[in-house]
Write a protein that holds these residues in place. Structure first.
Motif, PDB file in Angstrom:
ATOM      1  N   UNK A   1       0.854  -1.187   0.000  1.00 13.54           N
ATOM      2  CA  UNK A   1       0.000   0.000   0.000  1.00 13.54           C
ATOM      3  C   UNK A   1       0.893   1.243   0.000  1.00 13.54           C
ATOM      4  N   UNK A   2       0.486   2.252  -0.757  1.00 17.26           N
ATOM      5  CA  UNK A   2       1.200   3.520  -0.736  1.00 17.26           C
ATOM      6  C   UNK A   2       2.344   3.640  -1.715  1.00 17.26           C
ATOM      7  N   UNK A   3       2.352   2.837  -2.764  1.00 19.48           N
ATOM      8  CA  UNK A   3       3.435   2.927  -3.748  1.00 19.48           C
ATOM      9  C   UNK A   3       3.527   4.319  -4.364  1.00 19.48           C
ATOM     10  N   UNK A   4       2.410   5.017  -4.397  1.00 21.90           N
ATOM     11  CA  UNK A   4       2.407   6.359  -4.993  1.00 21.90           C
ATOM     12  C   UNK A   4       3.250   7.346  -4.185  1.00 21.90           C
ATOM     13  N   UNK A   5       3.621   6.979  -2.968  1.00 21.13           N
ATOM     14  CA  UNK A   5       4.432   7.865  -2.127  1.00 21.13           C
ATOM     15  C   UNK A   5       5.931   7.781  -2.438  1.00 21.13           C
ATOM     16  N   UNK A   6       6.320   6.822  -3.271  1.00 24.37           N
ATOM     17  CA  UNK A   6       7.722   6.713  -3.692  1.00 24.37           C
ATOM     18  C   UNK A   6       7.924   7.605  -4.913  1.00 24.37           C
ATOM     19  N   UNK A   7       8.836   8.575  -4.850  1.00 23.72           N
ATOM     20  CA  UNK A   7       9.039   9.452  -6.007  1.00 23.72           C
ATOM     21  C   UNK A   7       9.582   8.688  -7.217  1.00 23.72           C
ATOM     22  N   UNK A   8       9.150   9.083  -8.392  1.00 24.83           N
ATOM     23  CA  UNK A   8       9.601   8.422  -9.617  1.00 24.83           C
ATOM     24  C   UNK A   8      11.082   8.681  -9.871  1.00 24.83           C
ATOM     25  N   UNK A   9      11.584   9.789  -9.355  1.00 22.95           N
ATOM     26  CA  UNK A   9      13.003  10.112  -9.504  1.00 22.95           C
ATOM     27  C   UNK A   9      13.421  11.013  -8.350  1.00 22.95           C
ATOM     28  N   UNK A  10      14.720  11.162  -8.195  1.00 28.77           N
ATOM     29  CA  UNK A  10      15.234  12.011  -7.126  1.00 28.77           C
ATOM     30  C   UNK A  10      15.469  11.239  -5.843  1.00 28.77           C
ATOM     31  N   UNK A  11      16.237  11.819  -4.922  1.00 28.27           N
ATOM     32  CA  UNK A  11      16.619  11.108  -3.703  1.00 28.27           C
ATOM     33  C   UNK A  11      15.521  11.073  -2.646  1.00 28.27           C
ATOM     34  N   UNK A  12      15.546  10.035  -1.835  1.00 22.54           N
ATOM     35  CA  UNK A  12      14.640   9.921  -0.690  1.00 22.54           C
ATOM     36  C   UNK A  12      15.218   8.867   0.250  1.00 22.54           C
ATOM     37  N   UNK A  13      14.845   8.984   1.517  1.00 25.01           N
ATOM     38  CA  UNK A  13      15.271   8.022   2.538  1.00 25.01           C
ATOM     39  C   UNK A  13      14.065   7.179   2.924  1.00 25.01           C
ATOM     40  N   UNK A  14      14.180   5.864   2.797  1.00 23.92           N
ATOM     41  CA  UNK A  14      13.116   4.954   3.208  1.00 23.92           C
ATOM     42  C   UNK A  14      13.457   4.439   4.603  1.00 23.92           C
ATOM     43  N   UNK A  15      12.686   4.849   5.600  1.00 27.70           N
ATOM     44  CA  UNK A  15      12.934   4.462   6.992  1.00 27.70           C
ATOM     45  C   UNK A  15      11.913   3.412   7.397  1.00 27.70           C
ATOM     46  N   UNK A  16      12.385   2.208   7.679  1.00 31.00           N
ATOM     47  CA  UNK A  16      11.483   1.080   7.904  1.00 31.00           C
ATOM     48  C   UNK A  16      11.683   0.443   9.276  1.00 31.00           C
ATOM     49  N   UNK A  17      10.599  -0.163   9.778  1.00 31.30           N
ATOM     50  CA  UNK A  17      10.764  -1.060  10.921  1.00 31.30           C
ATOM     51  C   UNK A  17      11.544  -2.287  10.458  1.00 31.30           C
ATOM     52  N   UNK A  18      12.013  -3.096  11.394  1.00 31.83           N
ATOM     53  CA  UNK A  18      12.882  -4.211  11.020  1.00 31.83           C
ATOM     54  C   UNK A  18      12.482  -5.456  11.796  1.00 31.83           C
ATOM     55  N   UNK A  19      11.792  -6.360  11.102  1.00 34.44           N
ATOM     56  CA  UNK A  19      11.274  -7.568  11.732  1.00 34.44           C
ATOM     57  C   UNK A  19      12.034  -8.826  11.341  1.00 34.44           C
ATOM     58  N   UNK A  20      12.664  -8.804  10.169  1.00 35.32           N
ATOM     59  CA  UNK A  20      13.267 -10.025   9.648  1.00 35.32           C
ATOM     60  C   UNK A  20      14.455  -9.714   8.740  1.00 35.32           C
ATOM     61  N   UNK A  21      15.328 -10.688   8.620  1.00 38.00           N
ATOM     62  CA  UNK A  21      16.457 -10.610   7.694  1.00 38.00           C
ATOM     63  C   UNK A  21      15.971 -10.336   6.271  1.00 38.00           C
TER      64      UNK A  21
END
Length: 250
Positions: free
Chosen positions: A18-38
């Motif tokens: 859900x929310x793929x539209x929030x990823x920019x098509x170009x340009x820099x961004x930081x993806x900050x995620x929770x971490x549950x698994x390898x």
């Protein structure tokens, strides 16, 4: 290689997103995620059209032998970046430098603010040294991401994953450009990190624990050790009691 691995993962596990539209098509961004698994670092890039670069410990890239070479090739193929994590401070500085370099190339940089995998599925306090410093040094937007159920697919210590569908929720970008250049102010770093963790909590639905995951792991390890010692002591006491009873029957 990224597309072949990503395609195989999507075909086998069928992750929902859900929310793929929030990823920019170009340009820099930081993806900050929770971490549950390898496997988090594989599922997130698999659902995106753009490359995501995560940092990984250098040992994954330098192990000897055929297995070591295959492991290194795999991690490079999925966008992992080797970082020498010897020494806590050196590891943090290396991670920040690597993140800034990725952002300056106009790419996506993935990071886990908790610093390590959650030991029990809950969300832990974010470490301000990496995420916030990269964001404030570069002015790049931070996009919160929640991985869902990946700990059930590949729990810690399990090599072979279960075939089930994990989920990925991607939030709206957070703009911290008002703090640009203030990447050495510890109060600002803490505030930025806490804001990102709050958004991750809302996306993931996880219970939030206001301690670091590394501290929680130590507590869990200490509790397990104490429980084992108590069990051994109880066993010794039971044997001693049994011996005393047999002695009294003579």
């Amino acid at each position: 290689m990224k597309f072949s691995i990503g395609g195989a993962l999507k075909l086998a596990f069928r992750p929902w997103v859900e929310g793929l539209e929030n990823i920019p098509a170009e340009g820099p961004a930081i993806l900050a995620s929770n971490h549950l698994s390898f496997s988090d670092s594989f599922f997130l890039p698999a659902v995106l059209d753009r490359k995501v670069t995560f940092i990984a410990k250098a040992e994954y890239f330098t192990s000897p032998g055929v297995k070591g070479k295959l492991t290194a090739a795999f991690f490079k193929g999925v966008g992992q970046l080797p970082v020498d994590r010897s020494g806590a401070r050196g590891a943090g500085e290396a991670a920040v430098r690597s993140g800034i370099e990725v952002i300056e190339r106009g790419e996506l940089f993935g990071i886990y603010p908790e610093g390590t995998r959650s030991p029990d599925g809950r969300l832990y306090r974010g470490k301000p040294g990496g995420l916030a410093r990269v964001a404030l040094a570069t002015g790049a937007p931070v996009i919160p991401v929640a991985m869902i159920d990946t700990e059930r697919i590949q729990p810690p210590g399990k090599v072979v994953p279960k075939l089930m569908s994990p989920g990925i929720r991607i939030g709206k970008p957070l703009d911290f450009s008002r703090y640009h250049g203030m990447d050495h102010d510890r109060f600002i770093l803490r505030s930025v990190t806490d804001e990102v963790m709050y958004e991750i909590m809302k996306l993931s639905g996880q219970e939030y624990v206001d301690i670091y995951a590394t501290a929680a792991k130590r507590q869990i390890a200490d509790a397990e050790k104490a429980a084992k010692e108590a069990a051994k002591e109880a066993e010794r006491a039971a044997k001693a009691a049994g011996g005393a009873e047999r002695g009294g029957d003579r």
